[in-house]
Design a protein around this motif. Structure first.
Motif, mmCIF file in Angstrom:
data_model
loop_
_atom_site.group_PDB
_atom_site.id
_atom_site.type_symbol
_atom_site.label_atom_id
_atom_site.label_comp_id
_atom_site.label_asym_id
_atom_site.label_seq_id
_atom_site.Cartn_x
_atom_site.Cartn_y
_atom_site.Cartn_z
ATOM 1 N N THR A 197 0.814 -1.210 0.000
ATOM 2 C CA THR A 197 0.000 0.000 0.000
ATOM 3 C C THR A 197 0.852 1.267 0.000
ATOM 4 O O THR A 197 0.315 2.379 0.067
ATOM 5 C CB THR A 197 -0.917 0.023 1.241
ATOM 6 O OG1 THR A 197 -0.105 -0.071 2.421
ATOM 7 C CG2 THR A 197 -1.891 -1.155 1.219
ATOM 8 N N SER A 198 2.163 1.117 -0.087
ATOM 9 C CA SER A 198 3.063 2.249 0.121
ATOM 10 C C SER A 198 2.858 3.367 -0.896
ATOM 11 O O SER A 198 2.949 4.548 -0.556
ATOM 12 C CB SER A 198 4.514 1.784 0.099
ATOM 13 O OG SER A 198 4.843 1.184 -1.146
ATOM 14 N N GLY A 199 2.570 3.015 -2.154
ATOM 15 C CA GLY A 199 2.424 4.037 -3.177
ATOM 16 C C GLY A 199 1.291 5.002 -2.874
ATOM 17 O O GLY A 199 1.435 6.230 -3.020
ATOM 18 N N ASP A 200 0.164 4.478 -2.438
ATOM 19 C CA ASP A 200 -0.982 5.333 -2.123
ATOM 20 C C ASP A 200 -0.783 6.089 -0.811
ATOM 21 O O ASP A 200 -1.260 7.222 -0.666
ATOM 22 C CB ASP A 200 -2.263 4.500 -2.066
ATOM 23 C CG ASP A 200 -2.664 3.980 -3.440
ATOM 24 O OD1 ASP A 200 -2.621 4.769 -4.406
ATOM 25 O OD2 ASP A 200 -3.005 2.795 -3.545
ATOM 26 N N LEU A 201 -0.090 5.485 0.140
ATOM 27 C CA LEU A 201 0.203 6.175 1.392
ATOM 28 C C LEU A 201 1.134 7.369 1.148
ATOM 29 O O LEU A 201 0.890 8.477 1.641
ATOM 30 C CB LEU A 201 0.838 5.206 2.396
ATOM 31 C CG LEU A 201 -0.081 4.110 2.930
ATOM 32 C CD1 LEU A 201 0.741 3.028 3.634
ATOM 33 C CD2 LEU A 201 -1.115 4.688 3.879
ATOM 34 N N ILE A 202 2.190 7.152 0.365
ATOM 35 C CA ILE A 202 3.123 8.228 0.041
ATOM 36 C C ILE A 202 2.412 9.330 -0.740
ATOM 37 O O ILE A 202 2.626 10.530 -0.506
ATOM 38 C CB ILE A 202 4.316 7.684 -0.756
ATOM 39 C CG1 ILE A 202 5.186 6.766 0.118
ATOM 40 C CG2 ILE A 202 5.158 8.821 -1.338
ATOM 41 C CD1 ILE A 202 5.977 7.451 1.190
ATOM 42 N N ALA A 203 1.560 8.941 -1.684
ATOM 43 C CA ALA A 203 0.836 9.930 -2.485
ATOM 44 C C ALA A 203 -0.046 10.813 -1.607
ATOM 45 O O ALA A 203 -0.167 12.026 -1.838
ATOM 46 C CB ALA A 203 -0.005 9.223 -3.550
ATOM 47 N N ALA A 204 -0.666 10.225 -0.586
ATOM 48 C CA ALA A 204 -1.516 11.003 0.315
ATOM 49 C C ALA A 204 -0.693 12.017 1.112
ATOM 50 O O ALA A 204 -1.112 13.170 1.297
ATOM 51 C CB ALA A 204 -2.258 10.066 1.260
ATOM 52 N N ALA A 205 0.476 11.589 1.581
ATOM 53 C CA ALA A 205 1.347 12.522 2.300
ATOM 54 C C ALA A 205 1.835 13.632 1.378
ATOM 55 O O ALA A 205 1.854 14.808 1.753
ATOM 56 C CB ALA A 205 2.528 11.764 2.904
ATOM 57 N N ASN A 206 2.203 13.258 0.168
ATOM 58 C CA ASN A 206 2.667 14.268 -0.782
ATOM 59 C C ASN A 206 1.565 15.251 -1.152
ATOM 60 O O ASN A 206 1.843 16.422 -1.456
ATOM 61 C CB ASN A 206 3.213 13.588 -2.040
ATOM 62 C CG ASN A 206 4.660 13.153 -1.880
ATOM 63 O OD1 ASN A 206 5.394 13.732 -1.087
ATOM 64 N ND2 ASN A 206 5.057 12.142 -2.634
ATOM 65 N N ALA A 207 0.318 14.812 -1.135
ATOM 66 C CA ALA A 207 -0.794 15.732 -1.395
ATOM 67 C C ALA A 207 -0.818 16.836 -0.351
ATOM 68 O O ALA A 207 -1.116 18.003 -0.664
ATOM 69 C CB ALA A 207 -2.112 14.974 -1.410
ATOM 70 N N CYS A 208 -0.510 16.493 0.895
ATOM 71 C CA CYS A 208 -0.449 17.490 1.960
ATOM 72 C C CYS A 208 0.676 18.482 1.712
ATOM 73 O O CYS A 208 0.477 19.707 1.812
ATOM 74 C CB CYS A 208 -0.250 16.806 3.312
ATOM 75 S SG CYS A 208 -1.624 15.755 3.839
ATOM 76 N N PHE A 209 1.839 17.979 1.385
ATOM 77 C CA PHE A 209 2.984 18.874 1.183
ATOM 78 C C PHE A 209 2.819 19.724 -0.078
ATOM 79 O O PHE A 209 3.232 20.886 -0.108
ATOM 80 C CB PHE A 209 4.277 18.054 1.134
ATOM 81 C CG PHE A 209 4.640 17.449 2.448
ATOM 82 C CD1 PHE A 209 4.951 18.239 3.537
ATOM 83 C CD2 PHE A 209 4.643 16.074 2.620
ATOM 84 C CE1 PHE A 209 5.276 17.697 4.767
ATOM 85 C CE2 PHE A 209 4.966 15.505 3.845
ATOM 86 C CZ PHE A 209 5.274 16.318 4.922
ATOM 87 N N THR A 210 2.196 19.169 -1.101
ATOM 88 C CA THR A 210 1.936 19.943 -2.307
ATOM 89 C C THR A 210 0.975 21.088 -2.019
ATOM 90 O O THR A 210 1.162 22.216 -2.489
ATOM 91 C CB THR A 210 1.359 19.030 -3.408
ATOM 92 O OG1 THR A 210 2.327 18.024 -3.732
ATOM 93 C CG2 THR A 210 1.036 19.827 -4.666
ATOM 94 N N ALA A 211 -0.062 20.810 -1.224
ATOM 95 C CA ALA A 211 -1.017 21.852 -0.856
ATOM 96 C C ALA A 211 -0.353 22.959 -0.046
ATOM 97 O O ALA A 211 -0.785 24.123 -0.090
ATOM 98 C CB ALA A 211 -2.176 21.248 -0.074
ATOM 99 N N LEU A 212 0.719 22.620 0.679
ATOM 100 C CA LEU A 212 1.458 23.609 1.462
ATOM 101 C C LEU A 212 2.510 24.342 0.640
ATOM 102 O O LEU A 212 3.200 25.233 1.155
ATOM 103 C CB LEU A 212 2.132 22.919 2.654
ATOM 104 C CG LEU A 212 1.189 22.354 3.728
ATOM 105 C CD1 LEU A 212 1.973 21.508 4.726
ATOM 106 C CD2 LEU A 212 0.443 23.468 4.447
#
Length: 230
Positions: free
Chosen positions: A23-38
């Motif tokens: 599940t790592s790809g989707d977990l990393i993508a979710a975290a990156n969505a936060c950092f991208t929004a910031l």
């Protein structure tokens, strides 16, 4: 003279992330969505940071913030972004996630052999059920205990025990299949054998935790389980 009660049903409880599915790809993508929004862009790497992903959302956020803040992590930032991470993950929970080869077939063989089968994960129960539904395998497991199902989570043994009982099995004739030190400690606290997979995020390195057995491929699970709990 009364006869002794028959032993309870043998039980196999699985961890989810890094054990049944990558599940790592989707977990990393979710975290990156936060950092991208910031405004930081994609701070985490799906390959290099895979192991961190399996330590949970807060671990990924801490790693990302340490990179953008020169090694400093403000826990208030982590807690602020954690709900956003969960929302992003729920919205796209199965884009990259894949079951490990042979996992589904191994679970089916356990059922055929008469084992009770369930899941004990530190993913929130709702997200675990959503993911299993999206993968089309929710009905393969007769219990699902998540991080928020009980007041405690792994490595406390209570979630494992609950998963075994709710699967219709006997915690005293059960084992845990996992991929991390958390799973090893959970099994030890519950007094049951532990199988660690050598194809998860840490690979064969988990042998350092000295589980009762290592698993190189799900094709071998039947025999390993039989050797440990009959």
């Amino acid at each position: 003279m009364a006869q002794n009660a028959a032993p309870g049903r043998r039980t196999v409880i699985f961890d989810l992330d890094g054990t049944l599915a990558d599940t790592s790809g989707d977990l990393i993508a979710a975290a990156n969505a936060c950092f991208t929004a910031l405004g930081h862009g994609e701070v985490l790497d799906a390959g290099a940071d895979q192991l961190t992903a399996f330590h949970g959302g807060r671990a990924m956020l801490r790693l990302g913030f340490s990179r953008v803040n020169g090694g400093t992590v403000n826990e208030a930032d982590v807690e602020r972004e954690f709900p956003n991470l969960l929302i992003a993950y729920e919205d796209d929970i199965d884009r990259h996630t894949r079951l490990y080869p042979g996992a589904l077939e191994a679970v089916a063989r356990l059922h055929t052999a008469g084992y009770a089968v369930g899941i004990c994960t530190n993913k929130p129960e709702g997200l675990a059920r959503l993911l299993l539904t999206r993968l089309g395998i929710l009905d393969r497991f007769t219990s699902i205990i998540g991080a928020d199902t009980l007041p405690t989570r792994k490595p406390d043994p209570a979630p494992f025990m609950a998963a075994a009982r709710e699967a219709g099995g006997d915690p005293a004739r059960a084992l845990l299949v996992g991929d991390t030190e958390t799973d090893r400690l959970t099994a030890r606290a519950a007094g049951v054998p532990c199988i660690l997979v050598g194809f998860g995020p840490e690979g064969p390195g988990v042998a350092r935790l000295v589980p009762e057995a290592m698993l190189d491929h799900f094709d071998d699970l039947d025999q390993v389980v039989a050797d440990l709990i009959g």
